[in-house]
Design a protein around this motif. Structure first.
Motif, mmCIF file in Angstrom:
data_model
loop_
_atom_site.group_PDB
_atom_site.id
_atom_site.type_symbol
_atom_site.label_atom_id
_atom_site.label_comp_id
_atom_site.label_asym_id
_atom_site.label_seq_id
_atom_site.Cartn_x
_atom_site.Cartn_y
_atom_site.Cartn_z
ATOM 1 N N THR A 1 -4.872 5.848 -0.485
ATOM 2 C CA THR A 1 -3.947 4.828 -0.447
ATOM 3 C C THR A 1 -4.264 3.844 -1.665
ATOM 4 O OG1 THR A 1 -4.192 5.003 1.972
ATOM 5 C CG2 THR A 1 -3.546 2.931 0.910
ATOM 6 N N GLN A 2 -3.332 3.870 -2.293
ATOM 7 C CA GLN A 2 -3.151 2.894 -3.688
ATOM 8 C C GLN A 2 -2.478 1.613 -3.346
ATOM 9 O OE1 GLN A 2 -4.172 1.610 -6.331
ATOM 10 N NE2 GLN A 2 -3.831 3.500 -7.459
ATOM 11 N N ILE A 3 -3.040 0.536 -4.126
ATOM 12 C CA ILE A 3 -2.324 -0.747 -3.764
ATOM 13 C C ILE A 3 -1.552 -1.022 -4.982
ATOM 14 C CG2 ILE A 3 -2.988 -2.974 -3.604
ATOM 15 C CD1 ILE A 3 -5.538 -2.424 -2.512
ATOM 16 N N VAL A 4 -0.087 -1.327 -4.843
ATOM 17 C CA VAL A 4 0.763 -1.731 -6.043
ATOM 18 C C VAL A 4 0.939 -3.012 -6.105
ATOM 19 C CG1 VAL A 4 2.936 -0.946 -6.992
ATOM 20 C CG2 VAL A 4 1.576 0.929 -5.530
ATOM 21 N N LEU B 1 -3.452 -1.018 -8.791
ATOM 22 C CA LEU B 1 -4.349 -1.717 -8.917
ATOM 23 C C LEU B 1 -5.704 -0.946 -8.833
ATOM 24 C CD1 LEU B 1 -3.725 -4.803 -6.989
ATOM 25 C CD2 LEU B 1 -3.132 -4.328 -9.466
ATOM 26 N N LEU B 2 -5.846 0.195 -8.259
ATOM 27 C CA LEU B 2 -6.998 1.183 -7.792
ATOM 28 C C LEU B 2 -7.331 2.065 -9.075
ATOM 29 C CD1 LEU B 2 -7.258 0.915 -4.044
ATOM 30 C CD2 LEU B 2 -7.862 -0.596 -5.563
ATOM 31 N N ALA C 1 0.953 -1.083 0.044
ATOM 32 C CA ALA C 1 0.039 0.027 0.078
ATOM 33 C C ALA C 1 0.910 1.192 0.015
ATOM 34 C CB ALA C 1 -0.829 -0.110 1.200
ATOM 35 N N GLU C 2 0.387 2.400 -0.794
ATOM 36 C CA GLU C 2 1.069 3.483 -0.677
ATOM 37 C C GLU C 2 0.223 4.741 -0.467
ATOM 38 O OE1 GLU C 2 3.152 4.095 -4.449
ATOM 39 O OE2 GLU C 2 4.566 2.642 -4.086
ATOM 40 N N GLY C 3 0.237 5.438 0.858
ATOM 41 C CA GLY C 3 -0.411 6.661 0.842
ATOM 42 C C GLY C 3 0.374 7.754 0.112
#
Length: 649
Positions: free
Chosen positions: A50-53, A64-65, A40-42
Motif C-alpha cells: 500500500t502506497q500513500i499518494v 510518499l513511501l 492510499a493505493e494497494g
C-alpha cells in the motif's frame, strides 16, 4: 454481427492480465489542513503493498513511501486506518515490522516513532489523531511474547514525540475510533467485549480528560455504534442502529442523543476494518452522508433545517468521505460502469471532479455487464418463507453470443464477512467471467449488510444454513426463470464465502456442478481453536458457544460430511494466511483425495488472507477458468495461452 459459440469459451479482452494491469485498490482518503488531498493505493504490481499518494492543488502526484515500506496495519488482522496526516506530516504503520513511522514534508525518508516492541510485530498501531500538544492518540494492539489471542491487549494510548506511551483506555476487549474534540480536552471512543462483534453491540464513551469522568453516550446490548466525530460546536455525531438501521445521531451533554438523519437505509457499515467514514459535516453545518438502499449507495446532503437532498451522481458505492472545503467533499466512489475513483464533489455543481481516475480499460462497453438488483424467494433458518437479495450479471460480449437453444452457465458468488455485501461497482474480476459467457449472481444472503439489522441478524446461529439456502435459492430461481442453465451451476467464495461454498456442496440436494473455495473454512472446530483475537469468539453468534455446542460445530463443518461431496472442487489458499490458516484448505483437499472426488489445489507462497500479488491473482483466475472448462465442458480461448490446472481424480 456476433458469432455463436459455447458459453464460457468466448474470447475477451478482459483477461487476467487486464485484471491486474495498472490495477490499484483505492483505500482511505485524507485531506490535510491546507487542503492537500492524500489517498492510499494497494498495488498488485508492487507485491500488493500500500502506497500513500499526495496530490497537490496543481494536480502534481507524489508517492510518499520509498521502496520497502507498506502502509498497512495488522490491528484486528484486517487493518484499516493505518495512516493519517497533519500539517504536511504523515504517520503510518509499516506492514513488515508493524512499527509506526513519520514522513515529514521536507523528507523522503520515514523515521520510526514507536518504541521497539518486546517481540517482532508485537505492537500494532492504527486509527490515530494528532493532539494539540503534538502527541498522537491512537489504538495500540499488543501481542505479548508467546501469547495467544487471549493475551492480546487492545488499548487507546497517547504516544508522545519522545516515544513514551500513556495508556488512556484499557479493559475492554476492543477499542476503536479514539477522537479528540477541538480543544483536546475530551476523548470519545468505541468499545466492545467478547463475544460481540462491532456490528452487534458496542458502546460509545466520552471522557473529560481533565476530570477523568466518563459518560456513556450510546450503545449497549442490541445496539451497534460507530464513527464518532466531534463537531465545531462541541457536539458529537455518530452512527447507531438503534432503530434497526444504521442512522446518524448527535449528542450533547445537555440535550442527550437526538436524530439527525434517520431512514430505512444504511449509513453505517460493518466494522471489519478501522477508520470507516460514511458521514462528514461541512463548515456551515450541512451533513454529507453515504446511505445504502436496495444494494446501492446514494450521497445525501442534510441542511441544518433538516431538509435532505439526494445528489445526482453516477455512483453506486461510496466511502472514506472527507471535508475538502466550504462546499466540497472528497471520497472513494465507483459505479456499475466504472471502477472506484477518487472524487471531489462540490455541492451545487453538476459534475464531480475526478482527482484519481480509474484506469482506462480500453474495452468496448459492450463487453461490460451491468448489475441488475433482484429479489427472490428463500427461507430462514426455521424454514419460514422470506425474500433474499442479489445482483445479477448476464453474459455480455461485442463479438460472440450463445448458441441457439443453449443457456449460460451460472457462477454464484458469495461475499466474505459474512456481514459484508455485494458491491455494484464495476469489477474487472466479475467481467472476466461475464464477457466469456458466464452469468454471475452476487448474493446478498441473509446476514448481509445494507438491508437493516433484522436482515443482518438472520445469520445468528444459522451460519451454513441461511447463507447456503439463499445461494441455492438464487441459482434455482434464475434457472426457473430461464435465464441460466440449471444443469451448469457453479459456486465460488472466499473466506466466509469459502465456507458457504463448501457447506453448499456438502449437501445431498446440492444443485451445483462444481465449486471454487478461496481460503475458506472447512472445520469450524479448528477455526474456533486457531484464529486471531478479533474473530476468536465470532462463531459464538454464528454457530454457538464452543465447546458447549460442539455437536453443532461438527454438524455444520463440511469436513465432517465429506461423504456428501461428489462435485469437483478447486481450492486456492495463501501460505501465510493468519485468518483462515492453510490447514483448513489442506483438510478438505486431503479428505476429497481420499474419496477420489475430483479436486485441484493451488497453494500460493507468501500470500496472506486475500491475494495481493499480481501474478497470483492472475494464476488463481485462470486456474479457476481452466477448472470450469474441464468440468462444464467448454474450451478456453487459445490466444490467451492459459495454463491448464491439474484436476486430481
Amino acid at each position: 454481427m456476433t458469432t455463436p459459440a459455447a458459453y464460457g469459451s468466448w474470447p475477451t479482452p478482459l483477461t487476467s492480465e487486464l485484471v491486474v494491469a495498472a490495477a490499484v485498490r483505492l483505500g482511505e482518503v485524507r485531506v490535510d489542513s491546507d487542503g492537500t488531498v492524500l489517498w492510499a493505493e494497494g498495488r498488485p504490481s508492487e507485491g500488493g503493498r500500500t502506497q500513500i499518494v499526495r496530490r497537490r492543488a496543481d494536480g502534481t502526484l507524489t508517492d510518499l513511501l520509498p521502496e520497502g515500506f507498506d502502509a498497512r496495519t495488522a490491528v484486528h488482522e484486517y487493518g484499516g486506518a493505518a495512516w493519517w496526516v497533519d500539517g504536511g506530516t504523515v504517520w503510518f504503520a509499516n506492514w513488515s515490522d508493524q512499527r509506526l513511522y513519520r514522513v515529514d514534508p521536507d523528507s523522503a525518508t520515514p523515521t520510526v516513532v514507536s518504541p521497539e516492541p518486546a517481540t517482532p510485530r508485537g505492537d500494532r498501531w492504527a486509527d490515530g489523531v494528532v493532539a494539540p500538544d503534538g502527541s498522537l492518540v491512537l489504538v495500540r494492539e499488543q501481542h505479548p511474547p508467546g501469547g495467544g489471542p487471549a493475551q492480546v491487549r487492545n488499548e487507546v494510548v497517547r504516544l508522545h514525540p519522545d516515544g513514551e506511551v500513556d495508556v488512556l483506555v484499557t479493559g475492554p476487549d476492543f477499542v476503536t475510533s479514539p477522537r479528540l474534540d477541538a480543544t483536546g480536552g475530551r476523548l470519545a471512543w468505541v468499545s466492545w467485549d467478547h463475544p460481540s462483534m462491532p456490528w452487534d453491540d458496542t458502546v460509545l464513551t466520552v471522557r473529560d480528560l481533565g476530570s477523568g469522568a466518563d459518560t456513556v453516550v450510546a450503545g449497549g446490548p442490541g445496539e451497534s455504534v460507530s464513527e464518532p466525530r466531534w463537531q465545531d460546536d462541541g457536539s458529537l455525531m455518530f452512527v447507531s442502529d438503534r432503530t434497526g438501521w444504521w442512522s446518524l445521531y448527535r449528542w450533547t451533554p445537555d440535550d442527550g442523543v437526538r436524530p439527525v438523519l434517520v431512514e430505512e437505509a444504511e449509513i453505517g457499515v460493518p466494522g471489519w476494518t478501522l477508520g470507516t467514514s460514511r458521514h462528514v459535516t461541512l463548515p456551515d453545518g450541512r451533513v454529507v452522508a453515504a446511505s445504502r438502499r436496495a444494494g446501492y449507495d446514494r450521497l445525501l446532503v442534510r441542511a441544518p433545517d433538516g431538509a435532505v437532498e439526494v445528489l445526482d451522481l453516477p455512483l453506486s458505492a461510496a466511502g472514506s468521505l472527507q471535508v475538502a472545503g466550504p462546499d466540497a467533499v472528497v471520497l472513494v466512489a465507483g459505479g456499475p460502469t466504472h471502477e472506484a475513483s477518487i472524487w471531489r464533489v462540490t455541492i451545487g455543481e453538476p459534475e464531480p471532479e475526478v482527482l484519481r481516475p480509474a484506469r482506462d480499460l480500453g474495452v468496448d462497453e459492450g463487453y461490460l455487464s451491468a448489475p441488475e438488483p433482484i429479489e427472490f424467494p428463500s427461507t430462514d433458518g426455521d424454514g419460514a418463507p422470506r425474500t433474499a437479495h442479489a445482483l445479477f450479471y448476464p453474459p455480455a460480449s461485442v463479438t460472440h453470443r450463445g448458441r441457439d437453444g443453449e443457456l449460460p452457465p451460472l457462477l454464484v458468488v458469495i461475499h466474505g464477512g459474512p456481514t459484508a455485501a455485494a458491491s455494484p461497482v464495476l469489477s474487472v474480476g466479475v467481467q472476466y467471467w461475464t464477457s466469456r459467457g458466464f452469468a454471475v449472481v452476487d448474493v446478498d444472503y441473509g446476514g448481509s449488510t445494507g438491508y437493516g439489522r433484522a436482515y443482518r441478524d438472520l445469520l445468528k446461529g444459522a451460519w451454513g444454513i441461511v447463507d447456503g439456502a439463499d445461494c441455492i435459492a438464487a441459482a434455482r430461481w434464475l434457472g426457473e426463470q430461464g435465464r441460466v442453465d440449471a444443469r451448469r451451476l457453479a459456486i465460488r467464495g472466499g473466506s466466509a464465502g469459502g465456507y458457504t461454498t463448501l457447506a453448499a456442496l456438502a449437501r445431498d440436494d446440492t444443485p451445483f456442478a462444481a465449486g471454487a473455495d478461496h481460503f475458506g473454512v472447512a472445520d469450524l472446530e479448528a477455526l474456533a481453536a486457531d484464529t486471531h483475537k478479533f474473530e476468536s469468539r465470532y462463531l459464538d453468534g454464528l454457530v454457538g458457544r464452543y465447546p458447549e455446542d460442539r455437536d453443532v460445530y461438527v454438524e455444520r463443518s463440511p469436513i465432517h460430511h465429506v461423504e456428501r461431496f461428489g462435485k469437483p472442487l478447486i481450492v486456492l489458499q495463501g501460505s501465510e494466511d493468519a485468518i483462515v490458516p492453510p490447514n483448513q484448505s489442506q483438510l478438505i483437499v486431503d479428505a476429497l483425495r481420499s474419496r477420489h472426488v475430483p479436486v485441484a489445489y493451488l497453494l500460493f507462497e507468501g500470500e496472506q488472507h486475500g491475494f495481493r500479488r499480481g501474478e497470483n491473482i492472475r494464476r488463481a483466475l485462470d486456474a479457476e477458468l481452466s477448472f470450469y472448462g474441464q468440468v462444464l465442458g467448454f474450451d478456453l480461448p487459445a490466444e490467451e495461452g492459459i495454463e491448464p490446472v491439474e484436476i486430481e481424480r
